[in-house]
Design a protein around this motif. Structure first.
Motif, PDB file in Angstrom:
ATOM      1  N   THR A  85       0.848  -1.194   0.000  1.00  0.00           N
ATOM      2  CA  THR A  85       0.000   0.000   0.000  1.00  0.00           C
ATOM      3  C   THR A  85       0.884   1.245   0.000  1.00  0.00           C
ATOM      4  O   THR A  85       0.679   2.168  -0.796  1.00  0.00           O
ATOM      5  CB  THR A  85      -0.941  -0.029   1.218  1.00  0.00           C
ATOM      6  N   ARG A 133      -2.469   5.242   7.471  1.00  0.00           N
ATOM      7  CA  ARG A 133      -2.828   3.904   7.964  1.00  0.00           C
ATOM      8  C   ARG A 133      -2.611   3.897   9.466  1.00  0.00           C
ATOM      9  O   ARG A 133      -1.569   4.343   9.965  1.00  0.00           O
ATOM     10  CB  ARG A 133      -1.966   2.826   7.307  1.00  0.00           C
ATOM     11  N   GLN A 164      -7.897  -0.268  -1.401  1.00  0.00           N
ATOM     12  CA  GLN A 164      -7.646  -1.680  -1.717  1.00  0.00           C
ATOM     13  C   GLN A 164      -8.886  -2.283  -2.383  1.00  0.00           C
ATOM     14  O   GLN A 164      -8.786  -3.012  -3.373  1.00  0.00           O
ATOM     15  CB  GLN A 164      -7.311  -2.456  -0.437  1.00  0.00           C
ATOM     16  N   ARG A 195      -9.496  -6.973   6.727  1.00  0.00           N
ATOM     17  CA  ARG A 195     -10.308  -5.787   6.401  1.00  0.00           C
ATOM     18  C   ARG A 195     -10.585  -5.652   4.905  1.00  0.00           C
ATOM     19  O   ARG A 195     -11.562  -5.047   4.504  1.00  0.00           O
ATOM     20  CB  ARG A 195      -9.599  -4.543   6.916  1.00  0.00           C
ATOM     21  N   ARG A 257      -5.002 -13.934   4.197  1.00  0.00           N
ATOM     22  CA  ARG A 257      -4.173 -14.617   5.196  1.00  0.00           C
ATOM     23  C   ARG A 257      -4.859 -14.527   6.552  1.00  0.00           C
ATOM     24  O   ARG A 257      -5.645 -13.600   6.796  1.00  0.00           O
ATOM     25  CB  ARG A 257      -2.776 -13.998   5.228  1.00  0.00           C
ATOM     26  N   GLN A 259      -4.873 -13.268  10.029  1.00  0.00           N
ATOM     27  CA  GLN A 259      -4.195 -12.044  10.499  1.00  0.00           C
ATOM     28  C   GLN A 259      -3.626 -12.245  11.904  1.00  0.00           C
ATOM     29  O   GLN A 259      -4.222 -11.820  12.914  1.00  0.00           O
ATOM     30  CB  GLN A 259      -5.201 -10.884  10.502  1.00  0.00           C
ATOM     31  N   PRO A 297      -4.867 -10.013  -1.489  1.00  0.00           N
ATOM     32  CA  PRO A 297      -4.336  -8.644  -1.327  1.00  0.00           C
ATOM     33  C   PRO A 297      -2.839  -8.653  -1.047  1.00  0.00           C
ATOM     34  O   PRO A 297      -2.185  -7.620  -1.165  1.00  0.00           O
ATOM     35  CB  PRO A 297      -5.128  -8.098  -0.131  1.00  0.00           C
ATOM     36  N   LEU A 298      -2.311  -9.816  -0.664  1.00  0.00           N
ATOM     37  CA  LEU A 298      -0.914 -10.014  -0.260  1.00  0.00           C
ATOM     38  C   LEU A 298      -0.594  -9.148   0.973  1.00  0.00           C
ATOM     39  O   LEU A 298      -1.200  -8.117   1.135  1.00  0.00           O
ATOM     40  CB  LEU A 298       0.047  -9.743  -1.412  1.00  0.00           C
TER      41      LEU A 298
END
Ligand code: NCD
Length: 338
Positions: A85, A133, A164, A195, A257, A259, A297-298
């Motif tokens: 990001t 962020r 995203q 998210r 993934r 989290q 999203p990696l």
């Protein structure tokens, strides 16, 4: 064939004109926007964003960068880890001729007890647009009312990352022939804490006849708050514990993934980690369609085996590239549009 210096300069000028034309054709009030949630978008605004994104993509492919935003400075303020990001925003700005200042939690005055709004208000004295962020849900919309410059939410804890979701949607749109209505999207993994799936689900409510199949361990199911938003939309959704039972109908499998950093109890993480890892054989066994795509999203931490990477349906690295194009379009719109 390589271009002469004069031809390159001309090509860059032509790209600036193309971007300005695309921006001038938009009707939504993009200029100065504080983009904190996907709820700020509808089909028309998404279509406007995607048409500017297409121009950004062809600009990068043709000349790499141009001087549209020369003299402008973007600041990335990241209080949570990020590679994609942050770098996609920074390269987006640089490819538009602007500059970047990077602030992170370990070097900012937040360490001295400064409030988030004061940190941003100070940075706004030096720069033109902010990307934030923060680990706390609601913190970015909360701080938006104190800011003067355009602001982009790059993720607030388990809350939203709207940009995203926009790049995810752009990827779906591009990969599946411009069609979003009527798709079946499988959301897989940590739907509680991931998210990106929250924002994407909400953004998809703008389209018709979408089916969402939510596959997760029971303890990581989609939060009620997101499901309630879907209940008032035309989206049909069902919840599952097995990927196999929904794989063959998927147009998109969106993998996330687990989290780890959002688990209070490491034992709980170990119980669910690895539940839905997929490899080339998984796609074969589940009869995945030939024209479906796999997204993520990696970063991935084992959920998609590397033997999937060479499959043309693996769209996650193309998705990453789209992130830069979409973010270029957003930065340019927020700084240049009316
Ligand atoms: C995600 C994020 O930061 O929420 N990554 C991203 O936006 N590129 C996904 C994740 O961290 O798992």
């Amino acid at each position: 064939m390589s271009l002469s210096r004069a031809e390159k300069a001309l090509a860059r000028e032509e790209c600036i004109v193309a971007i300005e034309n695309a921006i001038n054709q938009t009707t939504f009030r993009w200029g100065g926007m504080k983009l904190v949630s996907v709820d700020q978008f509808d089909r028309a605004t998404i279509a406007e964003l995607f048409s500017v994104t297409d121009v950004m993509k062809s600009m990068v492919n043709r000349v790499g960068g141009c001087d549209l935003l020369t003299g402008k400075i973007l600041t990335t303020i990241f209080f949570e880890a990020s590679t994609r990001t942050m770098c996609s925003f920074e390269t987006a700005m640089q490819r538009l001729g602007g500059q970047v200042v990077r602030v992170n939690a370990s070097t900012s005055s937040a360490k001295k007890g400064e409030t988030l709004q004061d940190t941003i208000r100070c940075l706004e004295c030096y720069t033109d647009i902010s990307v934030l962020r923060h680990p706390q849900k609601g913190s970015v919309p909360g701080v938006a009312k104190y800011t003067v410059n355009p602001l982009l939410n790059a993720g607030d804890g388990v809350g939203e990352p709207p940009t995203q979701a926009l790049l995810d949607l752009y990827t779906i749109h591009n990969e599946l022939g411009g069609k979003v209505d009527g798709l079946t999207v499988v959301l897989l993994g940590d739907l509680k804490n991931g998210r990106t799936v929250h924002s994407l689900s909400r953004l998809l409510t703008n389209y018709s006849s979408i089916t969402l199949r939510m596959v997760s361990p029971a303890s990581l199911a989609m939060p009620d708050e997101v499901k309630e938003a879907l209940d008032t939309s035309s989206i049909t959704y069902t919840e599952h514990r097995s990927l196999h039972e929904v794989m063959s109908e998927a147009d998109v499998i969106y993998v996330t993934r687990v989290q780890k950093e959002r688990f209070e109890d490491p034992e709980e993480y170990l119980k669910v980690q690895g539940t839905f890892d997929i490899c080339a054989q998984t796609l074969k066994d589940g009869n995945a369609k030939d024209d479906m795509i796999i997204m993520h999203p990696l970063p991935r931490v084992g959920e998609i085996h590397e033997d999937v990477d060479s499959d043309p349906r693996a769209a996650y690295f193309r998705q990453m590239k789209n992130g830069m194009f979409v973010r270029k379009a957003l930065v340019a719109l927020l700084l240049k549009a009316a």
